[in-house]
Design a protein around this motif. Sequence first.
Motif, short mmCIF file in Angstrom:
data_model
loop_
_atom_site.label_atom_id
_atom_site.label_comp_id
_atom_site.label_asym_id
_atom_site.label_seq_id
_atom_site.Cartn_x
_atom_site.Cartn_y
_atom_site.Cartn_z
N THR A 182 87.48 34.03 53.07
CA THR A 182 86.57 33.23 53.89
C THR A 182 86.88 33.31 55.38
OG1 THR A 182 87.99 31.32 53.60
CG2 THR A 182 86.17 31.54 52.06
N ASP A 257 87.70 33.64 47.85
CA ASP A 257 86.39 33.14 48.27
C ASP A 257 86.08 31.78 47.67
OD1 ASP A 257 83.91 33.19 49.48
OD2 ASP A 257 82.96 34.08 47.72
N ILE A 258 86.35 31.61 46.37
CA ILE A 258 86.06 30.32 45.74
C ILE A 258 87.34 29.49 45.58
CG2 ILE A 258 84.01 31.11 44.52
CD1 ILE A 258 85.75 31.24 41.98
N GLN A 259 88.43 29.97 46.11
CA GLN A 259 89.74 29.29 46.01
C GLN A 259 90.04 28.90 44.58
OE1 GLN A 259 89.98 26.32 49.20
NE2 GLN A 259 88.61 27.68 50.31
N ARG B 196 80.97 29.55 39.63
CA ARG B 196 81.26 29.06 40.96
C ARG B 196 80.90 30.10 42.03
NH1 ARG B 196 86.82 25.82 42.10
NH2 ARG B 196 86.27 24.96 40.08
N LYS B 200 78.01 29.83 45.04
CA LYS B 200 78.25 29.96 46.48
C LYS B 200 77.30 30.98 47.09
CE LYS B 200 81.91 30.59 49.84
NZ LYS B 200 83.31 30.90 50.11
N GLN B 232 81.16 24.74 48.99
CA GLN B 232 81.86 25.59 49.97
C GLN B 232 80.88 26.27 50.91
OE1 GLN B 232 84.61 28.28 48.19
NE2 GLN B 232 85.68 26.69 47.07
N GLU B 236 80.72 25.96 54.96
CA GLU B 236 80.81 27.12 55.85
C GLU B 236 79.59 27.22 56.76
OE1 GLU B 236 81.75 30.60 53.50
OE2 GLU B 236 83.52 29.55 52.71
#
Lengths: 355, 319
Positions: A182, A257-259, B196, B200, B232, B236
Amino acid sequence: MKQTQSCADSLQQARLARYSPGSIKTSARYLWPLAALMLLLAVNLVLDASFFQLSFQDGRLYGSLIDILNRSAPVALLAIGMSLVIATGGIDLSVGAVMAIAGAVCANLLLQTELPLVLVIAAGLATGIAAGLINGILVSYLKIQPIVATLLLMVAGRGVAQLINQGQIVTFQRPDFAWLGTGSWLGLPLPIWLVIGMFALSQLLLRRTALGLFIEAVGCNATASRYLGINDKAIKLFVYAFAGFCAALAGMISAADIQGSDANNAGLWLELDAILAVVIGGAVLSGGRFSLLLSVIGVLIIQSLSTTIIVSGLPAKFNLLIKALVVLLVLLLQSDKFRRQLSSWLRLRPQGAEL
Amino acid sequence: MKIKRLLGATAVLVLSSSLALSSLASATTIGFSQVGSESGWRSSFSESVKQEAAARKIDLKFADAQQKQENQIRAVRGFIAQRVDAIIIAPVVETGWAPVLREAKRARIPVVIVDRNVQLNDDSLFLTRIASDFTEEGRKVARWLMQKTDGNCAIVELQGTVGATAAIDRAKGFNEVLAEYPASKIIRSQTAEFTRSKGKEVMESFLKAEQGGRNICALWAHNDEMALGAIQAIKEAGLKPGQDILVVAVDGVPDYFKAMADGEANATVELDPHLGGPAFDVIAAYLSGDKSIPKYINNTGELFSQDTAAAEYQKRTNK
């Protein structure tokens, strides 16, 4: 016989490409994929006028075009590795599963140990290389057909990743690792830089050393290249390890990216997208000809298409059908035979009208 | 050689008799055929059934089918051969269950279906079905959202996998309620395949296509995972999830409770993974002679909002 002929042709072509850049024959190869990409972007512009708008936000460029580049990063990395594997006449179905494993390894290390970031990344990459070496040994030394050898890891690998995660989605809170997916640098998201870096590195390795030529030679005719003194087994081992390395990098980007590491879904079916991208890029599945740049353009076509479908607002059930139709069209446009028939058909019509 | 074989035989005898003794000692033996362990939700479902069985001193025979119906059918035949007292099935698919359920019925073993549905012409083949009503889940979420926004809301929807029952029914329930509020509308809808990362990705595109998200009042996701990815994406884009864009979903996974506690998500309807308790209750009632058991037991979870999220998150992670 015909295949060796076409291989010889493409070898010739590759040599031409190297020694006389910009020759008509090579630029034609780039024309159709690029045209398809431009067409898709144009469709997006019609659907949404603000599509090409770029703004600067939170220290990085922000907009749909950047999204497309950013979202293509994992598949682009897979496609770079896949291009080399396909150039040796092989195929690697396991890269999606390797992504899941690398993501799972990193996520668990981040969660359960205090290892510094560099070591976590190194461990993730090492996992990918190890998986690639397993594929490579099965293919080159044990002579198992590539599609079967890598199918093993494709199926088993996801199981391994689930085992590492113990059936859960493992999430972590580590801004330093999340930065891989990110973060941004010089105004561009980091995944884009990783793809650019990997692309430049591979291109140098392939076109400034003899390696690229060796890979194409092995893909054209492994036996003949062995008689020429090329160690075809080592070359094959290298390309699978390289594909594993690329897959691990892609897996870490996805996880960052999605942790979190989602063993069931990380990289699911992405191996097929990567293969598709390489094919859209004009590579021959039987080996020999390949172009990294065209493979990456192939990835961009696929990703632009996905974005177009989301922006278009069509019902979700049409997604796969539209994707299939567009890909078919791109592939047809690239076929010399189809283009010849199309143009002769277009030429015939006015003549028929005169009669 | 002979002695070895003799020893082996005695060992087998001792083992089998001790097995028999243990099954005699415990009151009931129940076979449980589970789909597999494909998601976090499924794992906690299996775990809760095992814990519940241990607490009630039930001898549970657990069979993981690894997402294959043929494994489930084999497991159920095995349970019948072992003469278990009852069988619980969490079916992989809806069809093809009649023959094996008929065998169970002939052996007079009650079968409880949990979670997903089965399609049968003959209702007498199973004792009861315990499941959540997906349509009701969708209705609950929509009612909460309409109340929160006074029925005036532009919604983007993240659908589940195309064709999945959960996705179809949740959308149906949500849209039923939404139809009563003409000022509200779903402005964008796309599948994010229950994951997920897709959540996103799709949300990023939605935000771009709707003036950087300024047109969007709420996000409705068919499961928590997609919502977590979308949160998320919203962050962002420089917006505040939970405030600038309301977030509602279904499932109630721990991560989502954390997001609610942090103020980044607004509401979810829990899809209760603790199906073991109700199933064992029904079986106990049946075995003790209760014949008035309904064919469908609704187990739809409650709606949770930010008010109780922190406490619920504590409860779920301490377990």
